[in-house]
Design a protein around this motif. Structure first.
Motif, PDB file in Angstrom:
ATOM      1  N   THR A 156       0.814  -1.220   0.000  1.00  0.00           N
ATOM      2  CA  THR A 156       0.000   0.000   0.000  1.00  0.00           C
ATOM      3  C   THR A 156       0.844   1.265   0.000  1.00  0.00           C
ATOM      4  OG1 THR A 156      -0.162  -0.128   2.412  1.00  0.00           O
ATOM      5  CG2 THR A 156      -1.944  -1.120   1.140  1.00  0.00           C
ATOM      6  N   ALA A 157       2.146   1.109   0.227  1.00  0.00           N
ATOM      7  CA  ALA A 157       3.021   2.286   0.247  1.00  0.00           C
ATOM      8  C   ALA A 157       4.345   1.970  -0.437  1.00  0.00           C
ATOM      9  CB  ALA A 157       3.263   2.746   1.678  1.00  0.00           C
ATOM     10  N   TYR A 158       4.919   2.994  -1.093  1.00  0.00           N
ATOM     11  CA  TYR A 158       6.259   2.882  -1.661  1.00  0.00           C
ATOM     12  C   TYR A 158       7.305   3.007  -0.549  1.00  0.00           C
ATOM     13  CZ  TYR A 158       4.204   3.466  -6.314  1.00  0.00           C
ATOM     14  OH  TYR A 158       3.485   3.304  -7.457  1.00  0.00           O
ATOM     15  N   SER A 159       8.547   2.790  -0.925  1.00  0.00           N
ATOM     16  CA  SER A 159       9.631   2.816   0.062  1.00  0.00           C
ATOM     17  C   SER A 159       9.821   4.203   0.684  1.00  0.00           C
ATOM     18  CB  SER A 159      10.943   2.369  -0.598  1.00  0.00           C
ATOM     19  OG  SER A 159      11.236   3.161  -1.748  1.00  0.00           O
ATOM     20  N   ASP A 160       9.338   5.262   0.029  1.00  0.00           N
ATOM     21  CA  ASP A 160       9.445   6.605   0.608  1.00  0.00           C
ATOM     22  C   ASP A 160       8.218   6.974   1.439  1.00  0.00           C
ATOM     23  OD1 ASP A 160       7.514   6.958  -1.315  1.00  0.00           O
ATOM     24  OD2 ASP A 160       8.499   8.641  -2.328  1.00  0.00           O
ATOM     25  N   GLY A 161       7.266   6.034   1.595  1.00  0.00           N
ATOM     26  CA  GLY A 161       6.081   6.267   2.416  1.00  0.00           C
ATOM     27  C   GLY A 161       4.884   6.773   1.662  1.00  0.00           C
ATOM     28  N   SER A 162       5.047   7.136   0.393  1.00  0.00           N
ATOM     29  CA  SER A 162       3.896   7.608  -0.382  1.00  0.00           C
ATOM     30  C   SER A 162       3.010   6.432  -0.781  1.00  0.00           C
ATOM     31  CB  SER A 162       4.378   8.358  -1.626  1.00  0.00           C
ATOM     32  OG  SER A 162       5.155   7.507  -2.463  1.00  0.00           O
ATOM     33  N   GLU A 163       1.725   6.717  -1.011  1.00  0.00           N
ATOM     34  CA  GLU A 163       0.756   5.667  -1.304  1.00  0.00           C
ATOM     35  C   GLU A 163       0.906   5.148  -2.730  1.00  0.00           C
ATOM     36  OE1 GLU A 163      -4.121   4.964  -1.439  1.00  0.00           O
ATOM     37  OE2 GLU A 163      -3.272   6.792  -0.556  1.00  0.00           O
ATOM     38  N   THR A 164       0.813   3.832  -2.884  1.00  0.00           N
ATOM     39  CA  THR A 164       0.824   3.228  -4.213  1.00  0.00           C
ATOM     40  C   THR A 164      -0.528   3.460  -4.894  1.00  0.00           C
ATOM     41  OG1 THR A 164       0.093   1.104  -3.326  1.00  0.00           O
ATOM     42  CG2 THR A 164       2.467   1.447  -3.539  1.00  0.00           C
ATOM     43  N   ASP A 165      -0.550   3.301  -6.198  1.00  0.00           N
ATOM     44  CA  ASP A 165      -1.794   3.482  -6.961  1.00  0.00           C
ATOM     45  C   ASP A 165      -1.748   2.567  -8.180  1.00  0.00           C
ATOM     46  OD1 ASP A 165      -4.208   4.348  -7.905  1.00  0.00           O
ATOM     47  OD2 ASP A 165      -3.426   6.215  -8.765  1.00  0.00           O
ATOM     48  N   TYR A 166      -2.084   1.309  -7.955  1.00  0.00           N
ATOM     49  CA  TYR A 166      -2.045   0.317  -9.023  1.00  0.00           C
ATOM     50  C   TYR A 166      -3.404   0.227  -9.723  1.00  0.00           C
ATOM     51  CZ  TYR A 166       2.225  -1.259  -6.661  1.00  0.00           C
ATOM     52  OH  TYR A 166       3.456  -1.325  -6.091  1.00  0.00           O
ATOM     53  N   LEU A 202       1.068 -21.618  -3.254  1.00  0.00           N
ATOM     54  CA  LEU A 202       0.831 -20.187  -3.112  1.00  0.00           C
ATOM     55  C   LEU A 202       2.079 -19.371  -3.410  1.00  0.00           C
ATOM     56  CD1 LEU A 202      -1.186 -20.498   0.212  1.00  0.00           C
ATOM     57  CD2 LEU A 202      -2.119 -20.160  -2.085  1.00  0.00           C
ATOM     58  N   PHE A 203       1.850 -18.125  -3.798  1.00  0.00           N
ATOM     59  CA  PHE A 203       2.947 -17.219  -4.130  1.00  0.00           C
ATOM     60  C   PHE A 203       2.698 -15.879  -3.464  1.00  0.00           C
ATOM     61  CE2 PHE A 203       5.395 -14.261  -6.747  1.00  0.00           C
ATOM     62  CZ  PHE A 203       6.599 -14.946  -6.889  1.00  0.00           C
ATOM     63  N   TYR A 204       3.670 -15.458  -2.654  1.00  0.00           N
ATOM     64  CA  TYR A 204       3.554 -14.233  -1.871  1.00  0.00           C
ATOM     65  C   TYR A 204       4.662 -13.264  -2.292  1.00  0.00           C
ATOM     66  CZ  TYR A 204       4.014 -11.359   2.417  1.00  0.00           C
ATOM     67  OH  TYR A 204       4.109 -10.329   3.318  1.00  0.00           O
ATOM     68  N   MET A 205       4.334 -11.982  -2.351  1.00  0.00           N
ATOM     69  CA  MET A 205       5.327 -10.934  -2.597  1.00  0.00           C
ATOM     70  C   MET A 205       5.514 -10.109  -1.327  1.00  0.00           C
ATOM     71  SD  MET A 205       4.705  -9.248  -6.339  1.00  0.00           S
ATOM     72  CE  MET A 205       4.675 -10.215  -7.840  1.00  0.00           C
ATOM     73  N   TYR A 206       6.762  -9.794  -1.031  1.00  0.00           N
ATOM     74  CA  TYR A 206       7.017  -8.925   0.110  1.00  0.00           C
ATOM     75  C   TYR A 206       8.026  -7.856  -0.291  1.00  0.00           C
ATOM     76  CZ  TYR A 206      11.410 -11.485   0.870  1.00  0.00           C
ATOM     77  OH  TYR A 206      12.652 -12.048   0.734  1.00  0.00           O
ATOM     78  N   GLY A 207       8.080  -6.806   0.528  1.00  0.00           N
ATOM     79  CA  GLY A 207       8.989  -5.706   0.257  1.00  0.00           C
ATOM     80  C   GLY A 207       8.249  -4.413  -0.013  1.00  0.00           C
ATOM     81  N   SER A 208       9.029  -3.332  -0.186  1.00  0.00           N
ATOM     82  CA  SER A 208       8.468  -2.005  -0.480  1.00  0.00           C
ATOM     83  C   SER A 208       9.055  -1.519  -1.789  1.00  0.00           C
ATOM     84  CB  SER A 208       8.803  -1.018   0.644  1.00  0.00           C
ATOM     85  OG  SER A 208       8.223  -1.423   1.860  1.00  0.00           O
ATOM     86  N   PRO A 209       8.244  -1.310  -2.816  1.00  0.00           N
ATOM     87  CA  PRO A 209       8.769  -0.897  -4.119  1.00  0.00           C
ATOM     88  C   PRO A 209       9.234   0.557  -4.102  1.00  0.00           C
ATOM     89  CG  PRO A 209       6.374  -0.933  -4.152  1.00  0.00           C
ATOM     90  CD  PRO A 209       6.782  -1.502  -2.827  1.00  0.00           C
ATOM     91  N   ALA A 210      10.235   0.832  -4.914  1.00  0.00           N
ATOM     92  CA  ALA A 210      10.703   2.208  -5.072  1.00  0.00           C
ATOM     93  C   ALA A 210       9.696   2.988  -5.914  1.00  0.00           C
ATOM     94  CB  ALA A 210      12.070   2.219  -5.745  1.00  0.00           C
ATOM     95  N   PRO A 211       9.431   4.240  -5.578  1.00  0.00           N
ATOM     96  CA  PRO A 211       8.401   4.999  -6.307  1.00  0.00           C
ATOM     97  C   PRO A 211       8.777   5.294  -7.755  1.00  0.00           C
ATOM     98  CG  PRO A 211       9.570   6.405  -4.752  1.00  0.00           C
ATOM     99  CD  PRO A 211      10.016   5.015  -4.472  1.00  0.00           C
ATOM    100  N   ASP A 212      10.081   5.355  -8.067  1.00  0.00           N
ATOM    101  CA  ASP A 212      10.478   5.705  -9.431  1.00  0.00           C
ATOM    102  C   ASP A 212      10.620   4.487 -10.338  1.00  0.00           C
ATOM    103  OD1 ASP A 212      12.564   4.835  -7.864  1.00  0.00           O
ATOM    104  OD2 ASP A 212      14.056   6.214  -8.720  1.00  0.00           O
TER     105      ASP A 212
END
Length: 686
Positions: free
Chosen positions: A256-266, A315-325
């Motif tokens: 729900t958030a990028y690595s800089d704390g901003s909200e994702t928008d998929y 099952l397949f799980y993704m973890y981590g925080s994506p970079a906004p750029d």
């Protein structure tokens, strides 16, 4: 799980006194003839096992009737509870759901008034409503009938039962994303005399999804036979099966958030699952009941239940925080999972009237026993931690690994036995006092992923008290109190099990009968809790918690249901709840402070065979550790037309305004709710 008793309409049984879970076929016929459209609340025993009308129950109770389920195509329990006053459906994944009410987890489920073990506090798969005549939701703590649980709600699933007269229904539905559904229901006497009756229900639903690659098929079956062994003895035997098979399900969800704390928008269609993933769930429940009339309007009832819940998944799980750029920063976590939970439940009680001090009172006394055995196993895949492309480029194409990196799992047994009693004292004609208590022994043994789940409580007493005062024939004041006791399985960071959740629950209010066909409830409530588990983080993949002290919640609620004007059926409820911690700071931020649930249908006077309706569900702002979601509302529409006494066509349009919203902020990961979608159905009734 246990079951609801429905007695026959034969003359020898018409005089029998029923507890709330019991539904006489003769009563079913009356409801079908005169209340086929009704949204009005019905008698419920979810609080006390006494047969109480809505205004006689000193807590808030909602009834989601069969009419409302059919009108708005509420084909899953998630659909029903999303439209229930005070309840939030936390759809954290496509095939695993948590439920909350008044800000706290719902951990009490009943089938026909008998509680069932709720091992992980979540529902796997997609529980279908084809099996049920109605669903009742009792809000607040329910220590008397369940012994344990949070001050949230108890959900009571009332199964369909055989009818004396022959009845049949077949419905076909088609909708968005290739949804196809078949519902069949056949009921009636199996012998000429009518002393043996049966009912068979079957449903199949097959659909794709707005989510990429995701699809699910459900098969649902219920078979019930009831026999009048004598004029005063009824035996019921039933079995239900639900099988839910999902392809490319969400295990976890979107960041729900990028690595800089901003909200994702998929895109709303984004799915983190792989193309080889699946998650299959199956539930088998067998129940047997024996009801014996004892004379003097007393009744003895015994229920035995065996349930087997199985699920397996790749099952397949993704973890981590994506970079906004770049969108990079997500990693893989494949796993093979299988679990089996076997439950045995017994419940025996006697109920009836008694006289004391020149007045007649009511009493129920009984005991219950349950044993739940669970084994689960996780086979972790090779390649955990492999870097993944941005989600915008993810198409599910990931080489399926071998699942032999390591193995871990659980094996534990939970036992509970209790004795309970409740009495409704007629202090005056207009003043009734309900008192009761349950004495519980809890014995849990075993391990879960290397941590002990062993705990034991003996002779824990959970009291209950409720008072009702009739201001008039139509208005009743009420108040209730119950203690809260819930042994917990969560572990702290050191691996120690948290102490049992304990507290108190209070509720006061007024109930009114309006227009002889509608019920109004206004309630104020307050709870105090200690040792409430809160997720802190993960250690080696295993969650650990802390115990919160001094958690207080208070709020108020209003609900109106029934026929408000000729042809206008409605159910509307508003809930406000404020939850604070021991520092008087706002807690449980993922739960909305304000919640509106409303639906209504209207038969057009100029065209009585036509019915139109709408539902509108709104909630205030929510947030988790990563993101804040603004208030939003969802509007749904329906219309139906009776071609003749047997044939009906209907159409439903959901999320009319195409609102984009997170389905839940219960976890730090989430996914988007369904966009605008539609369905049409045709049904034949006999």
């Amino acid at each position: 799980m246990a079951s609801l008793l429905a007695l026959s309409a034969s003359g020898c049984l018409q005089a029998q006194q029923q507890v709330v879970e019991e539904l006489q076929p003769i009563m079913v016929q009356e409801q079908e003839a005169s209340e086929a459209d009704s949204y009005q609340a019905q008698n419920s025993s979810a609080a006390t096992k006494l047969n109480l009308a809505p205004k006689e129950t000193p807590q808030s109770v909602s009834t989601i009737t069969r009419a409302r389920i059919d009108d708005f195509q509420l084909n899953s329990v998630n659909d029903v509870l999303e439209n229930t006053t005070g309840v939030n459906v936390e759809e954290v994944e496509t095939d695993r759901t948590y439920y909350t009410a008044r800000g706290f987890d719902i951990t009490n489920f009943q089938f026909d008034g008998v509680g069932v073990p709720f091992i992980y506090g979540s529902q796997a798969g997609d529980l279908d409503t084809a099996l049920f005549e109605r669903i009742e939701v009792l809000r607040g703590a329910n220590g008397l009938m369940t012994g344990i649980g949070n001050p949230s709600a108890t959900v009571n699933f009332v199964r369909k039962r055989p009818t004396a007269e022959t009845e049949a229904r077949v419905a076909l539905t088609a909708g968005s994303w290739d949804m196809r559904r078949l519902d069949t229901d056949l009921s009636g006497a199996l012998t000429e005399s009518g002393n043996v009756r049966g009912r068979v229900v079957y449903a199949n639903e097959n659909k794709n999804s707005y989510l990429d690659r995701y699809g699910r098929e459900k098969n649902v079956f219920l078979g019930v036979v009831e026999m009048d062994l004598t004029d005063t003895t009824l035996f019921t035997l039933g079995h239900s099966l639900q099988k839910s098979d999902a392809d490319s399900p969400l295990w976890g969800a979107l960041p729900t958030a990028y690595s800089d704390g901003s909200e994702t928008d998929y895109s709303r269609s984004t799915n983190t699952s792989s193309d080889w993933a699946y998650w299959n769930n199956q539930e088998n429940r067998t129940f047997a009941e024996l009801t014996q009339q004892l004379g003097a309007d007393w009744e003895l009832k015994g229920v035995l239940t065996r349930a087997e819940l199985k699920n397996d998944g790749r099952l397949f799980y993704m973890y981590g925080s994506p970079a906004p750029d770049t969108g990079l920063g997500l990693f893989s976590y494949p796993s093979l999972y299988e679990a089996k939970n076997t439950q045995h439940i017994a419940d025996v009680y006697a109920s009836g009237p008694f006289s004391l001090a020149g007045r007649e009172h009511e009493l129920v006394v009984g005991g219950s026993w349950s044993k739940s055995e669970l084994q689960d196993l996780s086979h972790y895949g090779q390649g955990i931690g492999t870097a993944l492309p941005p989600l915008e480029e993810w198409d599910g194409n990931y080489l399926m690994p071998s699942f032999d990196a390591r193995v871990d799992g659980s094996e534990f047994t939970d036992k509970q036995k209790s004795a309970y009693s409740a009495a409704r004292w007629s202090l005056m004609d207009d003043l009734k006092l309900i008192t009761g208590a349950r004495v519980i022994d809890v014995d849990n043994q075993g391990t879960s992923y290397g941590k002990s789940k062993s705990t034991q409580y003996n002779g824990k007493t959970v009291p209950y008290a409720g008072l009702t005062y009739d201001l008039s024939d139509d208005y009743t004041l009420y108040a209730s109190y119950t203690e809260i006791f819930n042994p917990q399985t969560q572990l702290d960071q050191a691996g120690n099990r948290l102490e049992a959740l304990q507290g108190e629950n209070y509720e006061v209010g007024v109930k009114a009968s309006l227009f002889e066909s509608a019920e109004l409830t206004l309630a104020m409530f307050q709870t105090k809790q200690d040792n409430l588990a809160e997720l802190v983080g993960y250690n080696g993949g295993q969650a650990y918690y802390r115990a919160l002290q001094g958690i207080e919640s208070q709020g108020w609620e209003a609900e109106l249901s029934g026929e408000l004007l000729p042809g206008l059926q409605a159910s509307a409820g508003y809930t406000f709840v404020d939850i604070t911690d021991e520092q008087n700071q706002h807690a449980r931020a993922y739960a909305p402070k304000h919640l509106l649930r409303s639906s209504a249908t209207y038969r057009l006077p100029q065209l009585p065979k036509a019915k139109v309706g709408a539902s509108y569900n709104w909630q205030s702002q929510t947030e988790n550790a990563s993101v804040e979601q603004d208030a939003y509302g969802l509007l749904n529409l329906m219309a139906s037309y009776e071609i003749d006494p047997n044939w009906t066509v209907a159409a439903n349009l959901n999320n009319v305004t195409d609102e984009k919203y997170w389905a839940s902020l219960y976890w730090d990961q989430a996914y988007y709710g369904a966009p605008r979608n539609a369905s049409m159905s045709v049904s034949w009734n006999y």
